[in-house]
Design a protein around this motif. Structure first.
Motif, PDB file in Angstrom:
ATOM      1  N   ALA A 247     -18.097  36.873  -7.692  1.00 56.42           N
ATOM      2  CA  ALA A 247     -18.317  36.962  -6.244  1.00 56.42           C
ATOM      3  C   ALA A 247     -19.771  37.316  -5.941  1.00 56.42           C
ATOM      4  O   ALA A 247     -20.384  36.755  -5.015  1.00 56.42           O
ATOM      5  N   ARG A 248     -20.318  38.235  -6.717  1.00 57.58           N
ATOM      6  CA  ARG A 248     -21.722  38.640  -6.507  1.00 57.58           C
ATOM      7  C   ARG A 248     -22.653  37.470  -6.792  1.00 57.58           C
ATOM      8  O   ARG A 248     -23.620  37.232  -6.061  1.00 57.58           O
ATOM      9  N   TRP A 252     -25.340  35.863  -4.216  1.00 57.37           N
ATOM     10  CA  TRP A 252     -26.763  35.721  -4.507  1.00 57.37           C
ATOM     11  C   TRP A 252     -27.204  34.263  -4.373  1.00 57.37           C
ATOM     12  O   TRP A 252     -28.259  33.977  -3.814  1.00 57.37           O
ATOM     13  N   GLU A 253     -26.401  33.351  -4.898  1.00 56.78           N
ATOM     14  CA  GLU A 253     -26.737  31.926  -4.816  1.00 56.78           C
ATOM     15  C   GLU A 253     -26.824  31.485  -3.349  1.00 56.78           C
ATOM     16  O   GLU A 253     -27.739  30.752  -2.964  1.00 56.78           O
ATOM     17  N   ALA A 254     -25.871  31.945  -2.539  1.00 61.17           N
ATOM     18  CA  ALA A 254     -25.863  31.582  -1.118  1.00 61.17           C
ATOM     19  C   ALA A 254     -27.090  32.132  -0.400  1.00 61.17           C
ATOM     20  O   ALA A 254     -27.552  31.551   0.591  1.00 61.17           O
ATOM     21  N   GLU A 255     -27.618  33.237  -0.899  1.00 59.20           N
ATOM     22  CA  GLU A 255     -28.805  33.848  -0.301  1.00 59.20           C
ATOM     23  C   GLU A 255     -30.106  33.238  -0.826  1.00 59.20           C
ATOM     24  O   GLU A 255     -31.200  33.662  -0.441  1.00 59.20           O
ATOM     25  N   GLY A 256     -29.985  32.250  -1.728  1.00 60.98           N
ATOM     26  CA  GLY A 256     -31.164  31.541  -2.210  1.00 60.98           C
ATOM     27  C   GLY A 256     -31.708  32.023  -3.533  1.00 60.98           C
ATOM     28  O   GLY A 256     -32.803  31.603  -3.937  1.00 60.98           O
ATOM     29  N   PHE A 257     -30.958  32.882  -4.231  1.00 62.95           N
ATOM     30  CA  PHE A 257     -31.412  33.411  -5.512  1.00 62.95           C
ATOM     31  C   PHE A 257     -30.540  32.835  -6.624  1.00 62.95           C
ATOM     32  O   PHE A 257     -29.394  33.242  -6.798  1.00 62.95           O
ATOM     33  N   LYS A 258     -31.080  31.880  -7.364  1.00 62.90           N
ATOM     34  CA  LYS A 258     -30.340  31.250  -8.442  1.00 62.90           C
ATOM     35  C   LYS A 258     -29.870  32.300  -9.445  1.00 62.90           C
ATOM     36  O   LYS A 258     -30.667  33.114  -9.908  1.00 62.90           O
ATOM     37  N   SER A 259     -28.581  32.244  -9.771  1.00 70.00           N
ATOM     38  CA  SER A 259     -28.000  33.321 -10.571  1.00 70.00           C
ATOM     39  C   SER A 259     -27.037  32.846 -11.641  1.00 70.00           C
ATOM     40  O   SER A 259     -26.820  33.548 -12.629  1.00 70.00           O
TER      41      SER A 259
END
Length: 417
Positions: A247-248, A252-259
């Motif tokens: 979920a985290r 993060w991905e949705a916020e633009g931070f590739k994870s």
């Protein structure tokens, strides 16, 4: 056993059993070491430095990789270049190892002089018919991956470095490695084969018992667990942890931070794995309490709660956090000694004693590297013991070791061994 009766290198490679450690000779024999250097440190891409170490035209970094000498520099136009550190006259080393500043590259033996772009411009007493144009320094293929510098010393660099670049440029952009500086560097000589160094780094089966400082800031469940050996309560906790991680990661991905994890660790040439993981404890950085060590964040970062982006390769590992970066590269020295060079990066404008305390910045990974050096030395002593037999890997916590050993054998065989 005499040298004449030793099994061939090809038979050693073929004898490696799936899901088991490598045969002893692959960790100990000088002929294997020479083959390793030719295959993995001559003809594959290797991490050798950081763009921020050569920020201005004329800045250079010089290092030895086995018998090869390498010059990394920034030329007068600001381009990063790499050359073999051998004069085109009689082969003398042009620069000594370490950091330096040059206007021209001048061989100290007979003063042959080269431009930072490699062209020979001065060769005294060689006669009027001497053609300088065919005596330029030999270039080395170099790729800049988001501020990390990789080279391939061979003539046919693997083309799949493009995959690493495609994956990591976007992931590394917020950390601004090109606008960072090295706050500290530590060299540790581990008394073990380079593959033992890499294997030790690729599992955390040993972490709880060996790395108390590091364990403050990571979740042990991120590195594998055996559901069958857990109580119902422990299993429920583990399942919830995995669900929280997924979920985290999506958030993060949705916020633009590739994870999400990306790995090319088998059936490829350029070996790497990356993933963003949460930080335990204070939740911000790999420090004694998990809180950020540097008040001035990296690059364009505005948040401290974005975890630790890992990047592994076959000769190094990196941890990218909001406030600082830890970058380590591995250079084999002999069959049973390995250089581990660790660098701590902060924003180029961060001031020691004002924005960060050096001890707080470096404590965790200095302790961890020293502990790992002891573990690698113990492993080297063990694989040299006549009683050694390759053990089976844990399917829950040592999958990446199995991948690494399989990739190692594949690549050696692909190069004719």
């Amino acid at each position: 056993m005499s040298t004449a009766t030793l099994p061939s290198l090809s038979s050693l490679l073929s004898s490696r059993r799936p899901h088991h450690a490598l045969p002893a000779g692959l960790y100990t024999r000088p002929d294997v070491f020479e083959a390793d250097m030719q295959v993995f440190f001559q003809n594959h891409w290797i991490l050798v430095g950081l763009e921020c170490e050569i920020p201005e035209p004329g800045d250079a970094q010089v290092l030895d990789i086995g018998k090869a000498g390498l010059i990394l520099l920034r030329d007068d136009d600001g381009q990063v270049r790499a050359f073999h550190n051998t004069c085109r006259h009689r082969g003398a080393r042009i620069l000594d190892a370490g950091a330096t500043v040059i206007s021209k590259l001048v061989c100290p033996y007979h003063q042959w002089t080269y431009e930072p772009t490699g062209e020979l411009i001065h060769a005294p007493h060689m006669g009027v018919d001497f053609d300088k144009s065919c005596r330029s320094l030999k270039p080395v293929a170099v790729r800049n991956v988001g501020g990390l510098l990789y080279v391939c010393l061979g003539e046919n660099p693997p083309k799949d470095i493009a995959v690493l670049q495609d994956v990591m440029e976007e992931r590394l952009a917020p950390y601004g490695l090109r606008d960072a500086k090295v706050a500290h560097q530590v060299d540790v000589i581990e008394k073990g084969n380079w593959k033992l160094t890499m294997e030790n780094n690729r599992e955390c089966y040993h972490c709880v018992g060996s790395h108390p400082e590091l364990c403050v800031t990571f979740f042990d469940l991120d590195f594998g667990f055996d559901p069958a050996a857990m109580s119902a309560e422990e299993r429920a906790r583990a399942e919830q942890h995995v669900a929280d991680r997924i979920a985290r990661e999506k958030r993060w991905e949705a916020e633009g931070f590739k994870s999400s994890h990306v790995e090319r660790v088998i059936d490829c040439e350029t070996n790497f794995r990356t993933q963003r993981l949460a930080i335990n404890g204070g939740g911000e950085s790999q420090t004694p309490d998990g809180k950020a060590a540097c008040a001035k964040l990296m690059g364009s970062m505005t948040r401290k709660d974005l975890g630790d982006t890992h990047l592994w390769g076959h000769n190094g590992w990196n941890h990218f956090m909001g406030d600082h970066v830890v970058s380590a590269m591995v250079i084999p020295l002999t069959a049973d000694t390995t250089l581990v060079r660790t660098k701590w990066l902060v924003h180029k404008d961060a001031r020691e004693g004002v924005d960060y305390d050096l001890n707080r910045l470096t404590d965790v990974w200095i302790a961890t590297t020293d502990q790992d050096a002891d573990l690698v030395a113990r492993s080297q002593a063990g694989v040299q013991d006549p009683a050694y037999e390759p053990g089976v890997y844990s399917p829950h916590t040592e999958k990446q070791l199995d991948n690494f050993a399989s990739w190692y054998v594949q690549r050696m065989q692909a190069h004719g061994y």
